[in-house]
Every structure is written in C-alpha cells, then in structure tokens.
Design an enzyme around this catalytic site. Sequence first.
Site, PDB file in Angstrom:
ATOM      1  N   HIS A   1       0.897  -1.178   0.096  1.00  0.00           N
ATOM      2  CA  HIS A   1       0.169   0.078  -0.171  1.00  0.00           C
ATOM      3  C   HIS A   1       0.947   1.192  -0.190  1.00  0.00           C
ATOM      4  O   HIS A   1       2.164   1.353   0.563  1.00  0.00           O
ATOM      5  CB  HIS A   1      -0.925  -0.023   1.197  1.00  0.00           C
ATOM      6  CG  HIS A   1      -2.072  -0.932   1.124  1.00  0.00           C
ATOM      7  ND1 HIS A   1      -3.172  -0.969   1.951  1.00  0.00           N
ATOM      8  CD2 HIS A   1      -2.017  -2.206   0.649  1.00  0.00           C
ATOM      9  CE1 HIS A   1      -4.018  -1.887   1.852  1.00  0.00           C
ATOM     10  NE2 HIS A   1      -3.204  -2.779   0.902  1.00  0.00           N
TER      11      HIS A   1
ATOM     12  N   GLU B   1       1.110   4.076   1.838  1.00  0.00           N
ATOM     13  CA  GLU B   1       1.806   4.371   3.004  1.00  0.00           C
ATOM     14  C   GLU B   1       3.075   3.407   3.513  1.00  0.00           C
ATOM     15  O   GLU B   1       4.039   3.952   3.783  1.00  0.00           O
ATOM     16  CB  GLU B   1       0.808   4.415   4.285  1.00  0.00           C
ATOM     17  CG  GLU B   1      -0.343   5.218   4.051  1.00  0.00           C
ATOM     18  CD  GLU B   1      -1.563   4.656   3.273  1.00  0.00           C
ATOM     19  OE1 GLU B   1      -2.767   5.300   3.468  1.00  0.00           O
ATOM     20  OE2 GLU B   1      -1.421   3.751   2.600  1.00  0.00           O
TER      21      GLU B   1
ATOM     22  N   CYS C   1      -1.990  -0.277   7.075  1.00  0.00           N
ATOM     23  CA  CYS C   1      -1.238   0.980   7.111  1.00  0.00           C
ATOM     24  C   CYS C   1      -1.289   1.680   8.555  1.00  0.00           C
ATOM     25  O   CYS C   1      -0.434   2.126   8.811  1.00  0.00           O
ATOM     26  CB  CYS C   1      -1.853   1.792   6.042  1.00  0.00           C
ATOM     27  SG  CYS C   1      -1.346   1.191   4.080  1.00  0.00           S
TER      28      CYS C   1
ATOM     29  N   CYS D   1      -5.899   2.436   5.897  1.00  0.00           N
ATOM     30  CA  CYS D   1      -6.378   1.270   6.102  1.00  0.00           C
ATOM     31  C   CYS D   1      -6.062   0.678   7.323  1.00  0.00           C
ATOM     32  O   CYS D   1      -4.948   0.995   8.075  1.00  0.00           O
ATOM     33  CB  CYS D   1      -6.351   0.133   5.149  1.00  0.00           C
ATOM     34  SG  CYS D   1      -4.823  -0.647   4.967  1.00  0.00           S
TER      35      CYS D   1
END
Length: 194
Positions: free
Chosen positions: A91, A93, A124, A121
């Site tokens: 992801h 991040e 993250c 999320c």
Amino acid sequence: MIVAHPPPQIRAILRMHRYGTLILIFAEGKGTLKREETQMIEEFMRRAIALAMENVRSGAGGPFAAVIVKDGHVVADGVNRVTATNDPTAHAEVVAIREACRKLGDFQLAGCDLYTTCEPCPMCLGAIYWARPARVFYACVAADAAAVGFDDAFIYKELNRAHAERRVPMQQLLREESLTIFALWQQQGKKTLY
C-alpha cells in the site's frame, strides 16, 4: 544562487510549490507562519494527489499515494504497488514508510509528517503507529474508498470476532515452545526495543 543568513529573530520555512520549485519564506515573530505552514501542508498533499493520479493513469496500481516530509523536505513517497508487485502489503503508506526509513537509516519516523490521499486502512494504520511519525494528514475518508470498491470496514469487524470465527480462521498451537523465544529475547543484553 543567493545565500542569505537571516537574523535569529527571523524564522524561515521552505514552501513546496508546483513543479518542484522551492520558495523560501521569511517571517518575523510567532504566529505569522500559520498561513504559510497551511499552504505548505496543502502543497505536500497536492503532491500525494498528483502521484496517485499518475499511478491510476499509468495503470501501475490503485488510486493511493503517500508522501513523507521532514523539516520541510520530502524524504520519500510511495504509490499503491499491490498489483504491480503482487504484494498485498504494498500500500502507498507502507511503500513510503519503507523508503523513508531506508533513507533516514532509522526504523522510526520521528519528526516526520505523513501525507496520504486516503484515510489509512487497518494495515497501514498499524504500520504508521509502529513508524511513529509526528503527524498524519489524509485527504479522502474510508467511506470514499469504499464507494469505489476499497472497503476495509470488514477488517475492523474481524478484529472484534473470536479467532475461530474470523473469515480466515486462526488457531493457536505450540505456545509453550514459542514462549522460549520471548524468554531468550528477555535475556539478551544487547537489543533494540521498538
């Protein structure tokens, strides 16, 4: 190149402007940088938004990007690379955190700000808490992501379920044997806590 050394009572900040131009802004006294700091914060978020837009246009990954800043300078950025790398943890991040930690030579992001195009999320969010940045700024909220097919609300619900009732059932085994690892860790004189 002009180099000037302002008197100590004058504070300066770097403002990121479009196309990578940096503008040095001088201000006297307390409170006068608030508006300029807000503008700088917005420029870093705009950079994250532009990265996410490019990621979508190129077809390289999902509609997410993150930028990590320290002392007014971009340390690292990242875009969603899940499908490009076949890595479900890639992801934006997490990609940005990994790169920033590598560049800073530290597993924590002390004094850093993280800008992300969407509310993090659960995965993250966990990575952010472990990395310990000073602040996180986000643009869209989780409901915005859910509206286009990125709904992670079920993960939060899963955390409240008994292990055996989760979508991915979890079963504990060999705890006593595994506890010896923690005992060994406790005995280590030279260790880095995190």
